[in-house]
Design a protein around this motif. Structure first.
Motif, mmCIF file in Angstrom:
data_model
loop_
_atom_site.group_PDB
_atom_site.id
_atom_site.type_symbol
_atom_site.label_atom_id
_atom_site.label_comp_id
_atom_site.label_asym_id
_atom_site.label_seq_id
_atom_site.Cartn_x
_atom_site.Cartn_y
_atom_site.Cartn_z
ATOM 1 N N MET A 1 -18.464 10.240 -88.044
ATOM 2 C CA MET A 1 -19.917 10.328 -87.893
ATOM 3 C C MET A 1 -20.624 9.213 -88.652
ATOM 4 S SD MET A 1 -21.396 12.418 -86.077
ATOM 5 C CE MET A 1 -22.957 11.960 -86.837
ATOM 6 N N HIS B 1 -28.413 14.174 -74.776
ATOM 7 C CA HIS B 1 -28.552 15.586 -75.159
ATOM 8 C C HIS B 1 -29.989 16.021 -74.975
ATOM 9 C CE1 HIS B 1 -24.548 16.267 -76.780
ATOM 10 N NE2 HIS B 1 -24.598 15.045 -77.255
ATOM 11 N N ARG C 1 -23.931 20.613 -83.597
ATOM 12 C CA ARG C 1 -22.559 20.193 -83.301
ATOM 13 C C ARG C 1 -21.658 21.402 -83.113
ATOM 14 N NH1 ARG C 1 -21.198 15.912 -87.929
ATOM 15 N NH2 ARG C 1 -22.323 17.531 -89.065
ATOM 16 N N ARG D 1 -26.528 19.400 -77.030
ATOM 17 C CA ARG D 1 -27.222 19.717 -78.280
ATOM 18 C C ARG D 1 -28.726 19.502 -78.134
ATOM 19 N NH1 ARG D 1 -22.944 16.114 -80.311
ATOM 20 N NH2 ARG D 1 -24.567 14.558 -80.593
ATOM 21 N N GLY E 1 -26.315 14.281 -83.662
ATOM 22 C CA GLY E 1 -25.057 14.821 -84.180
ATOM 23 C C GLY E 1 -25.025 14.996 -85.681
#
Lengths: 384, 384
Positions: B1, B94, B197, B246, B294
């Motif tokens: 990430m 998303h 997530r 998401r 995220g």
């Protein structure tokens, strides 16, 4: 009074204070234009930017022409230039350029405040090594030598522990200076004051924790006695009474043996007031926008006990800013991240801050512990 | 990430939702680029803007190239275009374009949710006047005819009180439609859900107050029984379980005789969640930015009981937007103004909103009374 929404605020300086002013201005419907010599300054994310020196007369004129009022987020702003540009465009400047003149010279500032009855540490002018020597004969050691103008975040300050330090300290500060008796404080405090159209108000008293003369943490409300908090607020209001022009002021104080002494005044939103974004009903930035534009100021009451932690460059050399550990801050309950958008990290550069708030009954020591643990895990170092 | 700070979010749509996304993104160090055909769209104050139609392939490609993730703040976003642009640039979208496809057609949305066991009002397809007539024979009167796609804020909806309304309603909605049994609700509720997530979460249940099918006020927490709030949250989580991707979703619900029914789903931050900026630990906008990129989502807990009031155009004809009465909002304790920066006011156009928060123990009825009094004094009319 025109409505606040639709107005434009011109700001000299486009650093993180300008950025947070822009963030606060947007929901109010206030547009912000900043004047800053660094292209893509932090504030440019949320404001238009005029790229020019802070004292560039043409740029100041453009800034004034585009704005309904002028303000500044750095003491390096030029009071004469602001005054001229504002007068020609017919817009106000807040705080007043006179206030900027008063505050930008620390000796003038302290003399004025002492004369007004504000309790200050003992200080003397120190225009030469000889004058410094005589001053120290009176004040004793240790003492703090301070450049009269241009210093911030400890820059322009030199501690003097004994006679052997005198010449080196004077050389380090370089020229016009003042010397102040070292205050063996019990605690450092800060009050963010606000001068509105008619009202003077102050946010709850904050405790500030410095290392190497740079602010690291704030704790709000300050962990001190109620009567000390009241005294701090009274001193702050006395200071505000001496200053001309609307806006938010950061008033740094010492607490020593139950007494409050004035340390320094900033004629602008201040690092020690960043906690108000989450912790007070109105943030210092929104309050400054409202006050400068002549709109009603908001409530300064505590919304939640809040600790702030500065994110400083922990590198030895400038390098691209890649912060490690921020995910833990985001994942922490009631944590709020504030990133200033600076692409390069430098030693001790202010890159961002975060806050941890609690419910009303929260114990601030716990918040401080949580914040410190998170802050200790943040690093820009790639060798770790 | 990768760390959140330094990332760029691409948003299809640059209205007030885009603006509030940009306001929330800035402290996180996230840059925002919006795609919107209207020059100087509301979001352009705090975001870069690509001026082009929402479904312009080249503009979508540019948006994807400049972004680390794509999202949208309007249902008019083109799922195919988003999918293509994102795939070519190698960035995620998303919520998922499939979710957008599912939701943008109200009939498909309701069929899917009913099949998943989510309680829905009785509904039927109504592709022709004949089909509508047969459906009404089953559902009875009154009923609500809804365009399957493109409707919002009551546009695309037509109430049917009896057989005489059928033809006119069908003509008004124009084409593909669905018809829903009118729900004689006790209360309208909304849950802002969030898919991260790994985690699914929801903000406290909000009560929504509409007039002429346009949201006027929200009350948080909703003034209903605790078991109803829990049921609303459970229905919302069941809905979220059916959606891919998401982000933050607005889930509008009916409360009728102790039961919860699904009204509509918005795959984006929603007007009924604006109160979270002041009233929750994390705002719906910050939550959406975090979720789409995220990063860990924040706490959704109530920070303060909060009422919101929309500021709608109360004019008969479009005209320059000059709001009267905003000073009283600014002067009101614990009030927060949110102005969307639209220069032209039009009948019932959403121009801004404000919130009134209270301390933890505040009675929301009082907050609602205060907000309504302030809202009643706001006007764009110059003939008053």
């Amino acid at each position: 009074m025109p409505a606040l929404e639709g107005q434009t605020l011109g700001v000299v300086g486009g650093g993180q204070l300008g950025r947070m002013l822009g963030e606060a201005a947007s929901p109010l419907g206030v547009d912000v234009v900043v004047l800053d010599p660094t292209p893509e300054a932090p504030a440019s994310r949320v404001a238009d930017q005029i790229v020019a020196d802070f004292d560039d007369p043409e740029a100041l004129a453009e800034l004034a022409d585009r704005s309904d009022a002028l303000t500044f987020e750095i003491e390096l702003a030029d009071p004469d230039g602001l005054e001229t540009a504002a007068a020609e465009a017919g817009v106000p400047v807040h705080p007043s350029p006179d206030t900027l003149r008063l505050i930008e010279d620390k000796l003038v500032q302290k003399r004025h405040m002492r004369a007004a009855g504000v309790p200050c540490p003992a200080f003397r002018e120190a225009g030469s090594v000889d004058e410094l020597g005589s001053a120290l004969d009176e004040l004793g050691y240790p003492a703090m030598l301070k450049a009269r103008t241009g210093g911030y975040d400890g820059r322009g300050n030199a501690p003097i522990h004994g006679p052997d330090d005198v010449e080196a300290a004077f050389a380090a500060v370089g020229g016009d200076a003042m010397v102040e008796a070292f205050v063996d404080f019990d605690r450092e405090l800060s009050v963010i004051g606000c001068v509105g159209r008619e009202e003077i108000d102050a946010f709850p008293v904050t405790e500030t924790i410095h290392e190497e003369e740079i602010l690291r943490r704030t704790v709000s409300p300050a962990r001190t006695r109620q009567d000390i908090r009241e005294q701090a607020r009274e001193v702050a209001v006395d200071v505000l009474d001496e200053l001309e022009g609307r806006g938010v002021y950061g008033i740094e104080l010492f607490e020593r043996e139950g007494e409050i002494l004035l340390n320094e005044i900033a004629p602008r939103p201040h690092n020690s007031g960043h906690w108000t974004i989450e912790g007070a009903s109105t943030s210092q930035f929104e309050q400054h926008v409202r006050a400068v534009l002549g709109a009603p100021t908001g409530s300064t009451e505590l919304r939640a006990p809040t600790v702030s932690a500065n994110i400083l460059g922990d590198v030895d050399e400038p390098q691209p800013a890649n912060l490690q550990g921020s995910e833990a801050v985001l994942a922490s309950d009631r944590a709020a991240m504030h990133w200033y958008g600076k692409r390069e990290v430098r030693p001790l550069r202010k890159m961002g801050h975060f806050t941890i708030s609690g419910p009303q009954e929260a114990v601030v020591d716990r918040l401080l512990n949580r914040a410190s643990k998170l802050a200790d895990e943040l690093t820009f170092r790639t060798d770790g």
